[in-house]
Design a protein around this motif. Structure first.
Motif, mmCIF file in Angstrom:
data_model
loop_
_atom_site.group_PDB
_atom_site.id
_atom_site.type_symbol
_atom_site.label_atom_id
_atom_site.label_comp_id
_atom_site.label_asym_id
_atom_site.label_seq_id
_atom_site.Cartn_x
_atom_site.Cartn_y
_atom_site.Cartn_z
ATOM 1 N N LEU A 38 0.832 -1.209 0.000
ATOM 2 C CA LEU A 38 0.000 0.000 0.000
ATOM 3 C C LEU A 38 0.863 1.253 0.000
ATOM 4 O O LEU A 38 0.510 2.265 -0.617
ATOM 5 C CB LEU A 38 -0.954 -0.011 1.198
ATOM 6 N N ASP A 39 2.011 1.186 0.656
ATOM 7 C CA ASP A 39 2.896 2.363 0.664
ATOM 8 C C ASP A 39 3.415 2.651 -0.740
ATOM 9 O O ASP A 39 3.525 3.798 -1.152
ATOM 10 C CB ASP A 39 4.067 2.150 1.626
ATOM 11 N N ARG A 40 3.728 1.583 -1.457
ATOM 12 C CA ARG A 40 4.222 1.743 -2.831
ATOM 13 C C ARG A 40 3.122 2.321 -3.735
ATOM 14 O O ARG A 40 3.398 3.025 -4.697
ATOM 15 C CB ARG A 40 4.683 0.387 -3.358
ATOM 16 N N LEU A 41 1.862 1.995 -3.411
ATOM 17 C CA LEU A 41 0.743 2.453 -4.244
ATOM 18 C C LEU A 41 0.278 3.865 -3.890
ATOM 19 O O LEU A 41 -0.540 4.443 -4.597
ATOM 20 C CB LEU A 41 -0.434 1.485 -4.092
ATOM 21 N N GLU A 42 0.792 4.393 -2.784
ATOM 22 C CA GLU A 42 0.276 5.668 -2.286
ATOM 23 C C GLU A 42 0.378 6.800 -3.320
ATOM 24 O O GLU A 42 -0.610 7.481 -3.603
ATOM 25 C CB GLU A 42 1.007 6.052 -0.998
ATOM 26 N N ARG A 43 1.549 6.978 -3.890
ATOM 27 C CA ARG A 43 1.725 8.121 -4.801
ATOM 28 C C ARG A 43 0.867 8.028 -6.057
ATOM 29 O O ARG A 43 0.132 8.977 -6.372
ATOM 30 C CB ARG A 43 3.195 8.295 -5.180
ATOM 31 N N LEU A 48 -4.110 9.714 -8.951
ATOM 32 C CA LEU A 48 -5.354 9.365 -9.645
ATOM 33 C C LEU A 48 -6.561 9.957 -8.922
ATOM 34 O O LEU A 48 -7.466 10.540 -9.531
ATOM 35 C CB LEU A 48 -5.472 7.831 -9.736
ATOM 36 N N GLU A 49 -6.563 9.809 -7.606
ATOM 37 C CA GLU A 49 -7.679 10.317 -6.797
ATOM 38 C C GLU A 49 -7.795 11.839 -6.939
ATOM 39 O O GLU A 49 -8.889 12.376 -7.078
ATOM 40 C CB GLU A 49 -7.467 9.910 -5.331
ATOM 41 N N ARG A 50 -6.649 12.503 -6.924
ATOM 42 C CA ARG A 50 -6.648 13.965 -7.071
ATOM 43 C C ARG A 50 -7.262 14.371 -8.415
ATOM 44 O O ARG A 50 -8.065 15.297 -8.486
ATOM 45 C CB ARG A 50 -5.209 14.478 -6.982
ATOM 46 N N GLY A 51 -6.905 13.641 -9.464
ATOM 47 C CA GLY A 51 -7.418 13.970 -10.796
ATOM 48 C C GLY A 51 -8.911 13.732 -10.906
ATOM 49 O O GLY A 51 -9.663 14.620 -11.336
ATOM 50 N N CYS A 59 -12.174 18.316 -5.177
ATOM 51 C CA CYS A 59 -11.506 17.714 -4.014
ATOM 52 C C CYS A 59 -10.205 18.439 -3.702
ATOM 53 O O CYS A 59 -9.448 18.791 -4.597
ATOM 54 C CB CYS A 59 -11.221 16.244 -4.321
ATOM 55 N N ARG A 60 -9.945 18.662 -2.404
ATOM 56 C CA ARG A 60 -8.703 19.317 -1.958
ATOM 57 C C ARG A 60 -7.730 18.334 -1.328
ATOM 58 O O ARG A 60 -6.776 18.740 -0.675
ATOM 59 C CB ARG A 60 -9.035 20.422 -0.957
ATOM 60 N N MET A 61 -8.043 17.035 -1.446
ATOM 61 C CA MET A 61 -7.152 15.979 -0.920
ATOM 62 C C MET A 61 -6.852 16.170 0.563
ATOM 63 O O MET A 61 -5.694 16.217 0.984
ATOM 64 C CB MET A 61 -5.868 15.912 -1.744
ATOM 65 N N CYS A 62 -7.925 16.232 1.341
ATOM 66 C CA CYS A 62 -7.735 16.386 2.794
ATOM 67 C C CYS A 62 -7.225 15.098 3.424
ATOM 68 O O CYS A 62 -6.722 15.110 4.540
ATOM 69 C CB CYS A 62 -9.030 16.828 3.452
ATOM 70 N N GLY A 63 -7.403 13.971 2.724
ATOM 71 C CA GLY A 63 -6.916 12.698 3.250
ATOM 72 C C GLY A 63 -7.908 11.980 4.145
ATOM 73 O O GLY A 63 -7.623 10.888 4.639
ATOM 74 N N ALA A 64 -9.058 12.583 4.370
ATOM 75 C CA ALA A 64 -10.083 11.966 5.224
ATOM 76 C C ALA A 64 -11.443 12.285 4.623
ATOM 77 O O ALA A 64 -12.194 13.119 5.138
ATOM 78 C CB ALA A 64 -9.989 12.479 6.653
ATOM 79 N N ARG A 133 -2.496 14.220 7.205
ATOM 80 C CA ARG A 133 -2.934 13.334 6.116
ATOM 81 C C ARG A 133 -3.140 14.069 4.799
ATOM 82 O O ARG A 133 -3.465 13.443 3.791
ATOM 83 C CB ARG A 133 -4.251 12.669 6.498
ATOM 84 N N GLU A 134 -3.033 15.382 4.806
ATOM 85 C CA GLU A 134 -3.290 16.150 3.590
ATOM 86 C C GLU A 134 -2.452 15.641 2.429
ATOM 87 O O GLU A 134 -1.247 15.398 2.581
ATOM 88 C CB GLU A 134 -2.996 17.638 3.827
ATOM 89 N N GLY A 135 -3.092 15.473 1.292
ATOM 90 C CA GLY A 135 -2.389 15.011 0.098
ATOM 91 C C GLY A 135 -2.369 13.500 -0.042
ATOM 92 O O GLY A 135 -1.986 12.991 -1.092
ATOM 93 N N SER A 136 -2.770 12.796 1.005
ATOM 94 C CA SER A 136 -2.738 11.332 0.926
ATOM 95 C C SER A 136 -4.075 10.802 0.393
ATOM 96 O O SER A 136 -5.086 11.506 0.375
ATOM 97 C CB SER A 136 -2.431 10.726 2.300
ATOM 98 N N SER A 137 -4.057 9.542 -0.009
ATOM 99 C CA SER A 137 -5.234 8.947 -0.627
ATOM 100 C C SER A 137 -6.250 8.480 0.416
ATOM 101 O O SER A 137 -5.939 7.661 1.284
ATOM 102 C CB SER A 137 -4.810 7.751 -1.486
ATOM 103 N N SER A 138 -7.465 8.993 0.299
ATOM 104 C CA SER A 138 -8.549 8.508 1.169
ATOM 105 C C SER A 138 -8.968 7.106 0.766
ATOM 106 O O SER A 138 -9.428 6.318 1.592
ATOM 107 C CB SER A 138 -9.765 9.440 1.086
ATOM 108 N N TRP A 139 -8.828 6.791 -0.511
ATOM 109 C CA TRP A 139 -9.195 5.444 -0.974
ATOM 110 C C TRP A 139 -8.334 4.403 -0.258
ATOM 111 O O TRP A 139 -8.860 3.403 0.237
ATOM 112 C CB TRP A 139 -8.994 5.334 -2.482
ATOM 113 N N LEU A 140 -7.040 4.648 -0.217
ATOM 114 C CA LEU A 140 -6.166 3.676 0.444
ATOM 115 C C LEU A 140 -6.379 3.678 1.954
ATOM 116 O O LEU A 140 -6.211 2.653 2.610
ATOM 117 C CB LEU A 140 -4.702 3.972 0.118
#
Ligand code: SF4
Length: 154
Positions: A38-43, A48-51, A59-64, A133-140
């Motif tokens: 999952l760490d490798r998939l984070e970026r 993708l989520e941001r796009g 979306c502002r990628m709050c991470g939650a 968590r900002e910028g991280s994937s909520s999906w993951l």
């Protein structure tokens, strides 16, 4: 984009059903995704989520992500970033007191939630936002929290 954001809220019921299926598929794929790491998939996932969510929900990628609680109206578009309902400054026409050209995201949230099968979730109290968590994937994050970890998974 503002017009697309409004369009998405008008289709809150569709997005609710879509997300439910998307989450189910993600959880089903969790063993494989954990094997990849999952760490490798984070970026790539966050990109993708941001796009996708940037286009559909601003979306502002709050991470939650709490879209499923807010009628598919992203609360981070509120100039005050209110996550538990509107401030006291909503204008009589339902627009924002800080940005009068914009409808209050919480007026939008209420309208969107009325279209959703689980619209009562808008009444649930949200915890303070963890800014780390900002910028991280909520999906993951959902995957990390909900998918069972096999003993050999990373
Ligand atoms: S609640 Fe957070 S993750 Fe969800 S759409 Fe808004 S900024 Fe993006």
């Amino acid at each position: 984009m503002y017009a697309v954001r409004l369009w998405s809220v008008r289709r809150a019921r569709f997005w609710e059903a879509f997300y439910r299926r998307f989450e189910r598929a993600g959880l089903a794929a969790a063993p494989l995704l954990r094997r990849i790491g999952l760490d490798r998939l984070e970026r790539p996932t966050a990109a993708l989520e941001r796009g996708v969510k940037g286009l559909l929900f601003d979306c502002r990628m709050c991470g939650a992500c709490i879209l499923s609680h807010t009628g598919m109206s992203c609360p981070m578009n509120c100039p005050k970033q209110m996550r538990n309902g509107p401030c006291g400054g909503v204008r009589p026409d339902g627009h924002c007191e800080v940005r009068p050209e914009m409808r209050c995201v919480w007026v939008q949230a209420w309208e969107g939630s009325r279209r959703m099968a689980e619209g009562q979730r808008i009444l649930e109290l949200q915890p303070p936002l963890d800014r780390t968590r900002e910028g991280s994937s909520s999906w993951l994050r959902v995957l990390r929290e909900k998918a069972p970890v096999s003993p050999r998974a990373p």
